[in-house]
Motif scaffolding. Sequence first.
Motif, PDB file in Angstrom:
ATOM      1  N   UNK A 487     -17.024 -98.781   7.883  1.00  0.00           N
ATOM      2  CA  UNK A 487     -17.227 -99.148   9.293  1.00  0.00           C
ATOM      3  C   UNK A 487     -17.527 -97.922  10.153  1.00  0.00           C
ATOM      4  N   UNK A 488     -17.743 -96.781   9.506  1.00  0.00           N
ATOM      5  CA  UNK A 488     -17.956 -95.512  10.222  1.00  0.00           C
ATOM      6  C   UNK A 488     -16.848 -95.271  11.244  1.00  0.00           C
ATOM      7  N   UNK A 489     -15.648 -95.577  10.850  1.00  0.00           N
ATOM      8  CA  UNK A 489     -14.494 -95.280  11.707  1.00  0.00           C
ATOM      9  C   UNK A 489     -14.187 -96.355  12.742  1.00  0.00           C
ATOM     10  N   UNK A 490     -15.002 -97.405  12.795  1.00  0.00           N
ATOM     11  CA  UNK A 490     -14.777 -98.427  13.840  1.00  0.00           C
ATOM     12  C   UNK A 490     -13.433 -99.134  13.665  1.00  0.00           C
ATOM     13  N   UNK A 491     -12.988 -99.271  12.408  1.00  0.00           N
ATOM     14  CA  UNK A 491     -11.685 -99.934  12.210  1.00  0.00           C
ATOM     15  C   UNK A 491     -10.572 -99.135  12.883  1.00  0.00           C
ATOM     16  N   UNK A 492     -10.706 -97.809  12.897  1.00  0.00           N
ATOM     17  CA  UNK A 492      -9.663 -96.990  13.536  1.00  0.00           C
ATOM     18  C   UNK A 492      -9.712 -97.119  15.056  1.00  0.00           C
ATOM     19  N   UNK A 493     -10.925 -97.206  15.577  1.00  0.00           N
ATOM     20  CA  UNK A 493     -11.041 -97.408  17.038  1.00  0.00           C
ATOM     21  C   UNK A 493     -10.414 -98.739  17.438  1.00  0.00           C
ATOM     22  N   UNK A 494     -10.688 -99.763  16.615  1.00  0.00           N
ATOM     23  CA  UNK A 494     -10.113-101.090  16.901  1.00  0.00           C
ATOM     24  C   UNK A 494      -8.588-101.012  16.848  1.00  0.00           C
ATOM     25  N   UNK A 495      -8.086-100.294  15.856  1.00  0.00           N
ATOM     26  CA  UNK A 495      -6.645-100.123  15.693  1.00  0.00           C
ATOM     27  C   UNK A 495      -6.056 -99.470  16.940  1.00  0.00           C
ATOM     28  N   UNK A 496      -6.678 -98.372  17.359  1.00  0.00           N
ATOM     29  CA  UNK A 496      -6.143 -97.584  18.469  1.00  0.00           C
ATOM     30  C   UNK A 496      -6.131 -98.416  19.762  1.00  0.00           C
ATOM     31  N   UNK A 497      -7.244 -99.081  20.050  1.00  0.00           N
ATOM     32  CA  UNK A 497      -7.258 -99.830  21.320  1.00  0.00           C
ATOM     33  C   UNK A 497      -6.324-101.029  21.262  1.00  0.00           C
ATOM     34  N   UNK A 498      -6.190-101.638  20.098  1.00  0.00           N
ATOM     35  CA  UNK A 498      -5.271-102.771  19.991  1.00  0.00           C
ATOM     36  C   UNK A 498      -3.825-102.325  20.215  1.00  0.00           C
ATOM     37  N   UNK A 499      -3.446-101.213  19.595  1.00  0.00           N
ATOM     38  CA  UNK A 499      -2.070-100.726  19.771  1.00  0.00           C
ATOM     39  C   UNK A 499      -1.834-100.365  21.234  1.00  0.00           C
ATOM     40  N   UNK A 500      -2.788 -99.663  21.832  1.00  0.00           N
ATOM     41  CA  UNK A 500      -2.610 -99.261  23.245  1.00  0.00           C
ATOM     42  C   UNK A 500      -2.387-100.482  24.141  1.00  0.00           C
ATOM     43  N   UNK A 501      -3.165-101.520  23.906  1.00  0.00           N
ATOM     44  CA  UNK A 501      -3.014-102.729  24.736  1.00  0.00           C
ATOM     45  C   UNK A 501      -1.661-103.396  24.527  1.00  0.00           C
ATOM     46  N   UNK A 502      -1.237-103.413  23.286  1.00  0.00           N
ATOM     47  CA  UNK A 502       0.046-104.065  22.988  1.00  0.00           C
ATOM     48  C   UNK A 502       1.232-103.347  23.639  1.00  0.00           C
ATOM     49  N   UNK A 503       1.038-102.056  23.895  1.00  0.00           N
ATOM     50  CA  UNK A 503       2.151-101.275  24.455  1.00  0.00           C
ATOM     51  C   UNK A 503       2.285-101.437  25.969  1.00  0.00           C
ATOM     52  N   UNK A 504       1.234-101.915  26.606  1.00  0.00           N
ATOM     53  CA  UNK A 504       1.259-101.976  28.083  1.00  0.00           C
ATOM     54  C   UNK A 504       2.443-102.764  28.646  1.00  0.00           C
TER      55      UNK A 504
END
Length: 616
Positions: A487-504
């Motif tokens: 995914x050329x790193x896209x899975x990690x970007x998805x991971x990062x933004x998902x975690x950030x949102x969950x923490x809000x």
Amino acid sequence: MAVRVCCRGNRVALHMLSRSLSHSSVSVETLSELDSHTHTPFSRSAIGTFFQERPLLTNPFTQDALLRAYLQRHLAERGVQEELERFGERVVCEVEALGRRCELEPPVLQRYDPWGRRRDRILTCDAWAHLRRISAHEGLVAAAYERTYGDWSRVYQMSKMYLFAPSAGLYTCPLAMTDGAAKVIETLGMPARKAFERLTTRDDKRFWTSGQWMTERRGGSDVSSGTETVAKRQQDGWFKLYGFKWFTSATDADMTLTLARVTDENGRTTPGSRGLSLFLAEVWDSDGSSNGIEVQRLKDKLGTRQVPTAELLLDGMNARLLSEEGRGVASIANMLTITRIYNTVCAVAAMRRIVHLSREYACKRSVFGKLLKDHALHVQTLSRMEVETRAAFLLTMEVCRLLGREENRSASERETLLLRLMTPVAKLYTAKQAVSVVSEGLESFGGQGYIEDTGLPSILRDAQVLSIWEGTTNVLSLDVLRSIAKSSGLVLQAFCSDVQERLLPAESSPALRPALTSLRAALAALMRFCEAAAARPAGAMELSARDLAYSLARVYMGALLLDHASWEHATHTDVYTALRWCDQDLCPVVSRDAAGCFDSQTTAMDSALVYDGLKL
Ligand code: MFK
């Protein structure tokens, strides 16, 4: 020491009296002579009057606070809780005994008919057949494809599976492959509609189970170079398969999916992954004889003894091509996604079962003058098991939710990427947790946890396979790297933004602040590591693969726990769980990197350490 034997009819009691250590004697007495010993401990009975209380299995749905809360939050007003409560009762009253019988009456291979003709048959017990009927009626596979609950259909189905699994004598194994086969057929656009209908029916007379024959003698991990089976095209467009399958699980299945190399007109095949195609074959003919298959033997395994696992010689097995030629691995990957998610569900279910039994036992077992539940140290141990189980549960349900959304065509791009990344992460991490939690759980019963007919040891034996089949921990860690690269790193970007949102939502809770701070720091460190790692040589990345996967698991589980603890109906227990989870090293890949574990000279040092004392 004197040993006296007293006789009354057929009753013989041995009395060990510690009168004297200097001489021993054996004498025979009548019972009347023994009346004077009425008050002597053990005098009337061979084993005395104290028996340990056994832990009672009660409805696994009603006793599972987190499952109920999770469903209340996400699947509230749809009658789901009532249905699962009913099913939980059936698990206790019916499934549990059937599963136990499958353990005690393992399958056998019958090679010949009574007249000496070779006719391989795998004989399983009645309880195994009964579990098959229950599975069909209850729609344990069907529920995923009926999609009654839309995006939440997988969560519903897997909640049922989670209740079923620890009692079901490993019947989850054929169900996993059956579900996986249905998924492959559906994904390929229904090239085998009739088979699909049988795999997903609730009618037990029509219900089929499927196998997944991937592993050959050269190995189960390196499928692309290890697969030797060849497929010869027939004039009618079907194929005959010749090869040797080294591990085939639940071989009593009706059909199977398997990989083979199509031969050209000169009998040559294409090596590697590009040469592999996916085939569908029925295993048994209508008269009960096998479809060009010889069962070499059943495997003698540490656990999963309920499941017939066989070595098979394919000697002209009739099969039809299911995938495009050369697309075998990519096509069967859909099956692997499903079976890996089942593995995850079964891992959490095993953890939940042992915690259930351990805490129940702690309310009955008295030691050092009080119940185990009143010993703070014992309860601390149980609470650590509970934290692991809850984190694993939320991760598992999230992966099921993502799968359900993907299948209902409602998944966003981010969710699709997350499903790809988190499936191997969840499988590998929960499998390790299960072995550890179940082992700890056995210890909580003292010696009784080591006694076969309590049924407890089989939970540990069966947990041990979870980190092996469907890809070992390291193979799955490499699959995580594959998903990042592809995914050329896209899975990690998805991971990062998902975690950030969950923490809000956790920001508004002072009680959660320590956990939130740790988790944000871990996420930032993890992302810095991943960015820096992109510039490293492939070998260094591979060396960090397992720790990277563990870090992804711990950070994501932490985010899910915080998310759950921020829910409006969250309890103090939910908050406490999140705090405890975030106590640990959430990002081992960064701490190991700082300790030099992935440096270029480390491989040599590891090798020197492992082979110390061995002449190479
Ligand atoms: C309670 C639970 C019960 C479960 C019961 C099940 C009982 C059955 C017991 C067993 O059968 S255990 C044996 C299971 N075997 C494995 O799990 C195999 C382990 N090995 C791997 O997973 C290897 O990584 C793999 C075979 C996939 C490597 O093969 P390749 O050919 O070297 O992979 P490659 O070339 O990287 O990928 C080929 C294609 O597959 C690519 O697609 P494209 O051609 O379109 O680019 C990959 O993207 C795709 N692919 C590979 N892994 C994938 C995947 N796609 C999606 N998800 C994945 N995980």
